[in-house]
Design an enzyme around this catalytic site. Sequence first.
Site, mmCIF file in Angstrom:
data_model
loop_
_atom_site.group_PDB
_atom_site.id
_atom_site.type_symbol
_atom_site.label_atom_id
_atom_site.label_comp_id
_atom_site.label_asym_id
_atom_site.label_seq_id
_atom_site.Cartn_x
_atom_site.Cartn_y
_atom_site.Cartn_z
ATOM 1 C CD1 TRP A 75 1.065 -0.276 2.892
ATOM 2 C CD2 TRP A 75 -0.520 1.099 3.632
ATOM 3 N NE1 TRP A 75 1.441 0.149 4.141
ATOM 4 C CE2 TRP A 75 0.492 0.986 4.623
ATOM 5 C CE3 TRP A 75 -1.614 1.916 3.891
ATOM 6 C CZ2 TRP A 75 0.438 1.676 5.838
ATOM 7 C CZ3 TRP A 75 -1.674 2.595 5.101
ATOM 8 C CH2 TRP A 75 -0.661 2.478 6.060
ATOM 9 C CG ASP A 76 4.874 0.539 0.986
ATOM 10 O OD1 ASP A 76 3.962 -0.271 1.233
ATOM 11 O OD2 ASP A 76 5.981 0.488 1.525
ATOM 12 C CD GLU B 34 2.751 -5.340 8.612
ATOM 13 O OE1 GLU B 34 3.839 -5.804 9.001
ATOM 14 O OE2 GLU B 34 2.461 -5.174 7.420
ATOM 15 C CE LYS C 199 6.411 -3.530 10.881
ATOM 16 N NZ LYS C 199 6.214 -4.509 9.830
ATOM 17 C CD GLN C 200 3.118 0.099 9.752
ATOM 18 O OE1 GLN C 200 3.558 -1.043 9.839
ATOM 19 N NE2 GLN C 200 2.980 0.728 8.600
#
Length: 819
Positions: A366-367, A505, A626-627
């Site tokens: 999805w970057d 994630e 994680k993010q």
Amino acid sequence: MPPDVDPGCELCSRPPPAGWVLAYRGDEAPGEEGTRETMLTLGNGYLASRGADPEASADGVHYPGTYLAGFHNRLAGPGQPDGTESIVNLPNWLPLTFRPASGEWFAPGRGRRLHEHRMLDLRRGVYLREVLVVDRDRRRTRVRQRRLVSMANPHLAALETIIVAENWSGRLEIRSGIDGGVLNANAPAEAGSCGRHLADVTTGGGDAETIWLTAVTTSSRHQVAVAARTRITHGGGHRRQAAHGPAEVNQVITVDVTPGERIGVEKTVAIFSNRDRAVSEPVTAACEDLGQAGPFDLVLADHVAAWARLWARFRLDVGEQHAWQAPVRVQTFHLLQTLSPHVIDLDAGVPARGLHGEGYHGHIFWDELFVYPYLNLRMPELTRALLEYRHRRLTAARRQAAAAGTAGAQFPWQSGESGRDESPARSRSPVTGQWVDDYTGRQQHVNLAVAYCVWRYWETTGDLSFLAASGVELLIEAARFWAGLATYDPADDRYDIRGVLGPDEYHDGYPGRPGQGLDNCAYINVMVAWVLGRAEEACGILARHPGVRPWREVDPTDEERRRWAHIRRRLRLVFLDDGTLAQFEGYGDLAELDWERYRQRYGDLRLLAPLLQAEGDDANRYKVSKQADVLMLLYLFSAEELADLVRGLGYEFDPARIPATVDYYLSRTSHGSTLSRVAHAWVLARTDRRRSFEMLVTALGTDLADPQHSSTRNGIHLGASAGTLDILQRCYTGLEIRGDLLRLNPQLPDGLAELDCVIRYRNQLISLHVDHERLRISAAPGADQPVPVAVRGRSFPLAPGSTATVELPSPAPTSGTPT
Ligand code: BGC
């Protein structure tokens, strides 16, 4: 002079300007060679070639890799009967080495390197290298190389080598070849990533200087042809001899040398595949192209001119003396080498690791969400082409949705050339090395990212033909998918979306139920509400322009529209006790992690989830991420837009709570993804400039700093590169496009004195110069209509050829919330 400086080395004595250089010097750690090769990669969007030494082959330290965008092959492996699609490592065009008669071929570990200097000249797109080597008979030989992958002709690459026998004379042999015996072996820690993708190698020669090699991929049956011409440009007479191997083709050229004499060798290469347009036979095309290619200096001149045109469009200047200038250019350089204008003609997506290595099999995630905002304001045709790549894969995405029992289209978490789901079911723990279940592939939110990209592209460009031809269908199919997943709870007139995974994630299920998904993720539900609204809006826009309406029937039914309208007002969000938006339902019940204890135990917590797993624990139990997840919403939407969305769902939203929400999640995030710092640098830009700056510095160092621990040896982190540039471009200038108005609200961080860039908005080139006192904005001369601009609320039309300067009283007016 420092000890690693050699007065005879041209790179030591005449380096390009410091703001345009990435240099490596001396005897660096072999363990970091893979990272250096990635950073020295040359490419042009169509073709890329890792910065491996021409005399090296894959040996555990070096890894020559050659890739074509979108050129994949499926390979079955142990435990993977269905196989995985990977970007293919193509025949290596680089091999070139030499030996004094009766000596050893120059190769890694052979002879003693007295000096070695390698650098990228970013402005010209040239990789320069100088080596001084002494063999066991004390013969000292200097090697100077210039290498390019042409930005002017995407099929061409060239390597010029000057060999100087400093203290010896006699016969010199030069071997130049093409190696078709290569494997995919750059990312051995990933499931199914190693193996041989090439078969049916054939070789041959053209004129005396030319050799060629073709190969076919094992399952996609793609054909690739590499033709190489090796020419002696300085030096006396020479003899040539063919030297073929089972899957390689070589020429050995013999010349006589005297001390101090320069022998010039030009290797020029053309690469074609049967995926290329307007090509019937790759090998014929390669030989013809090569036949037309001029000497190195002419190929170089065209290439440098092409880069000059690109830099004029993509410049982002923070001051020639500023420590960030070179890293900013490194990031821009690698972004453009992956996504250059040549991509517009290809069927290729946005690979997470660039075209620089085989990390994640060259897959697409999805970057692009982090990449397009930057491209939209530079070369929007690129975004359009890349979104059309998605559009061509709607059929595969519809199948994926249907397989999950849902309508609409769901782009897989990881995909390759066919658009099929390529997410791995198991992956190796980076902590223990053991194979563990991998549930990341259950992330279904890629279609939300694509829909978001469609809309931002449309807002920036007003490209109605794209909206009609592809954009509206991408929006509608995403809307259908999520409306299909939403279930109605009549008890409180709310819709729920259950069993899904957001961007974080570390959470793939509730404690004790890994992989089973979560309910009512804030990121997903807010994005769904927004996408449902944009799908409806796009249909409305096209209804007002009947001439561009798609010839296919794509409109939703009235029944669908009614349901969408209801869902987007009644999707459920969950809040923590203190009113903070919860990452998902039940988040508040999770345990707090003792961050301090873990920091003391492990130091770096970027691998927090695998570390917990190695202890027999599970990140699903904790309030950790994680993010950016909830905070992605503040990355993607202004505070105003987010407030409208949340209120539109029938909840209170107090913008004054935003800083506390940012603090809450940020203090529970390990930044295990390089995308995390980009999102957070953005989110913090208006509330905590110091921390935002720190995040940005770290993001800017992605792939450049910490070569020992980074996975950069398997490719660059493209999303982080583009996202970082976009922070400078949009966030620090406060650039926003809303309601056909180009809004600017600059606020540079203290560490940045000025920012100068050029953007493209509605087909006009607009230069921006920002410092702490003023903003200067100019439009290039032309016949376009004036652009409506608003700087800190002051609106004016900017006519072509005009300049406006606006004083910026400090500090910028903010409501204490991100905008
Ligand atoms: C991140 C994903 C990202 C992927 C590829 C992962 O580590 O968690 O969000 O899409 O890397 O860059």
